[in-house]
Design a protein around this motif. Structure first.
Motif, PDB file in Angstrom:
ATOM      1  N   ASP A  54      80.453  34.943  72.176  1.00 53.17           N
ATOM      2  CA  ASP A  54      80.700  35.629  73.636  1.00 53.17           C
ATOM      3  C   ASP A  54      79.546  36.422  74.146  1.00 53.17           C
ATOM      4  OD1 ASP A  54      83.600  34.836  73.468  1.00 53.17           O
ATOM      5  OD2 ASP A  54      83.542  36.254  71.870  1.00 53.17           O
ATOM      6  N   LYS A 103      80.190  33.946  79.015  1.00 55.64           N
ATOM      7  CA  LYS A 103      79.187  34.348  78.053  1.00 55.64           C
ATOM      8  C   LYS A 103      78.381  35.329  78.548  1.00 55.64           C
ATOM      9  CE  LYS A 103      78.523  30.113  75.550  1.00 55.64           C
ATOM     10  NZ  LYS A 103      79.078  30.454  74.291  1.00 55.64           N
ATOM     11  N   VAL A 154      77.975  31.888  82.708  1.00 53.18           N
ATOM     12  CA  VAL A 154      76.796  32.910  81.833  1.00 53.18           C
ATOM     13  C   VAL A 154      76.351  34.011  82.821  1.00 53.18           C
ATOM     14  CG1 VAL A 154      74.636  32.559  80.770  1.00 53.18           C
ATOM     15  CG2 VAL A 154      76.511  30.840  80.652  1.00 53.18           C
ATOM     16  N   ASN A 163      80.342  29.405  67.815  1.00 52.82           N
ATOM     17  CA  ASN A 163      80.654  29.964  69.171  1.00 52.82           C
ATOM     18  C   ASN A 163      80.116  31.373  69.318  1.00 52.82           C
ATOM     19  OD1 ASN A 163      82.257  27.664  70.067  1.00 52.82           O
ATOM     20  ND2 ASN A 163      84.146  28.355  69.200  1.00 52.82           N
ATOM     21  N   PRO A 203      82.663  30.155  74.583  1.00 56.25           N
ATOM     22  CA  PRO A 203      82.926  31.645  74.375  1.00 56.25           C
ATOM     23  C   PRO A 203      84.363  31.456  73.487  1.00 56.25           C
ATOM     24  CG  PRO A 203      83.207  31.190  76.601  1.00 56.25           C
ATOM     25  CD  PRO A 203      82.254  29.958  76.006  1.00 56.25           C
TER      26      PRO A 203
END
Length: 426
Positions: A262, A291, A312, A260, A285
């Motif tokens: 972020d 993200k 996103v 994962n 995230p």
């Protein structure tokens, strides 16, 4: 003040690559690092030879990636012959065509115009990026280095003090250095504005100069969990080891990444985008519902389609460039205010310079008065003084000593008052 001179070539006159050709090849002293341990260094020898060749009393040499500047004190007129001889001597290692081009490109300032130019340079209104503070440090480092080489004296010293004060007033009283204009600064500002957690998992793709600067900002903002991917794994390691939870990997490892993240920041040399929708969708995230993708690469490293994904946010270099242009325009509007401050500083310096000339002209006065007092006591009235008892002899010493000190101040004060009256009528 007419003896202050500037010969300069800057980014306004030519491209950065050509400008580099005009720097002295002996410039191996890193300004600000202190004087070389050797008795003399090549730069010092070269500058001394220039001063001797052209009868220059004091000199400061300032060279940056976008500026070459000789600031010196001389009674020579900077006509075409002087400029031609100057560059033929300083750039004798270059071809005649390049020397001719330097002569053509050079800007020349004398007297008040020279002081005004230096103040504008140090206040960063002549910089490639208006308002950047680095030029103030470069000017200070240059001055200290030249001072340690005994190339400067009282004339450049008083300019230095006023130039630094002027720059600080300009930065304080205008917004010329407000709003970031560098792409990296803007990228980090955009990132922080999204209220991201300091525990966010960050993927940093690339370990070149841009991402090295990015890493410094991330450290400053207390991010800890950074994974660095790069073709040269040693460079990735150098960045990763700065962070508490940093890790480093080969760029090829990114293809099999299944974890994962972020935040993803990418700046690497590639012909095609290396981050696509599939890569982003496979990850969720860890610290937020969103993200953030930051693409600093040219060509782009992240497929534009990623920005259309839900949750996103894509920040690309074109968007950052647009912000940079807006901020640069804002800074340039502040230049008018800065010039007003600088013009006043030039006039203040003119008064200061005149007062300093009086001080220097009268520097021998205290010794002359002291010699006169001693001659009166020991020679002219020597016999009479010797006949006095100790108390009266001491009293005579005190009276004449007091008068000596007062007499020194009177002509200095009168001269300065006359100077101020004269300046007010000009």
């Amino acid at each position: 003040m007419k003896n202050y001179k500037v010969i300069t070539i800057t980014h306004k006159d030519t491209n950065i690559r050509e400008l580099g050709d005009f720097l002295l090849p002996e410039t191996n002293l890193k300004f600000g690092s202190g004087r070389n341990t050797e008795k003399s260094n090549p730069l010092e020898l070269k500058l001394r030879s220039i001063m001797k060749e052209f009868n220059i009393a004091e000199m400061q040499y300032l060279s940056t990636c976008n500026r070459l500047c000789y600031f010196f004190v001389s009674n020579k007129n900077l006509d075409h012959t002087f400029i031609k001889d100057f560059f033929e001597y300083t750039l004798s290692h270059l071809s005649s065509d390049k020397i001719s081009n330097a002569i053509k490109l050079a800007r020349v300032y004398e007297g008040k115009n020279a002081i005004n130019h230096i103040f504008e340079v140090v206040s960063s209104i002549n910089s490639l990026v208006v308002g950047e503070r680095e030029i103030l440090k470069q000017y200070k480092d240059s001055y200290y280095a030249c001072r340690e080489m005994n190339l400067t004296g009282d004339a450049l010293r008083i300019v230095y003090k006023k130039a630094v004060t002027t720059a600080k007033e300009t930065f304080l009283q205008t917004d010329i250095n407000k709003k970031p204009v560098s792409i990296v600064s803007l990228a980090i500002k955009e990132l922080i504005s999204n209220n991201v957690s300091k525990q966010s998992k960050i993927l940093l793709i690339g370990a070149g100069q841009t991402n090295l600067l990015v890493s410094k900002f991330l450290l400053k903002h207390n991010f800890k969990n950074i994974s660095v991917y790069n073709r040269t794994i040693e460079n990735a390691e150098k960045i990763a080891r700065k962070f508490k939870d940093g890790s480093f990997h080969s760029l090829d490892d990114l293809k099999s990444y299944s974890g994962n993240f972020d935040i993803l920041i990418s700046c690497i040399n590639t012909n095609n985008a290396i981050i696509d929708k599939g890569f982003v969708l496979e990850s969720r995230p860890t610290e937020s519902s969103q993200k953030i993708l930051i693409d600093l690469g040219v060509p782009q490293n992240i497929d534009n389609k990623c920005g259309a994904l839900s949750n996103v946010k894509l920040i690309d270099i074109e968007y950052l460039k647009k912000l940079a242009v807006e901020n640069i325009c804002f800074r340039e509007k502040e230049v008018k205010k800065a010039k007003t401050i600088i013009l006043k500083s030039v006039e203040d310096f003119y008064k200061l310079y005149k007062e300093r000339q009086i001080e220097l002209a009268m520097s021998s006065l205290p010794d002359s008065i002291k010699d006169l007092r001693l001659k009166a006591i020991e020679e002219v009235f020597g016999k009479e003084v010797k006949k006095l008892d100790p108390y009266n002899r001491e009293l005579i010493e005190k009276i004449t000593g007091y008068m000596e000190k007062k007499y020194i101040g009177i002509p200095m004060r009168i001269a300065k008052e006359k100077l101020l009256d004269q300046l007010e009528t000009e």
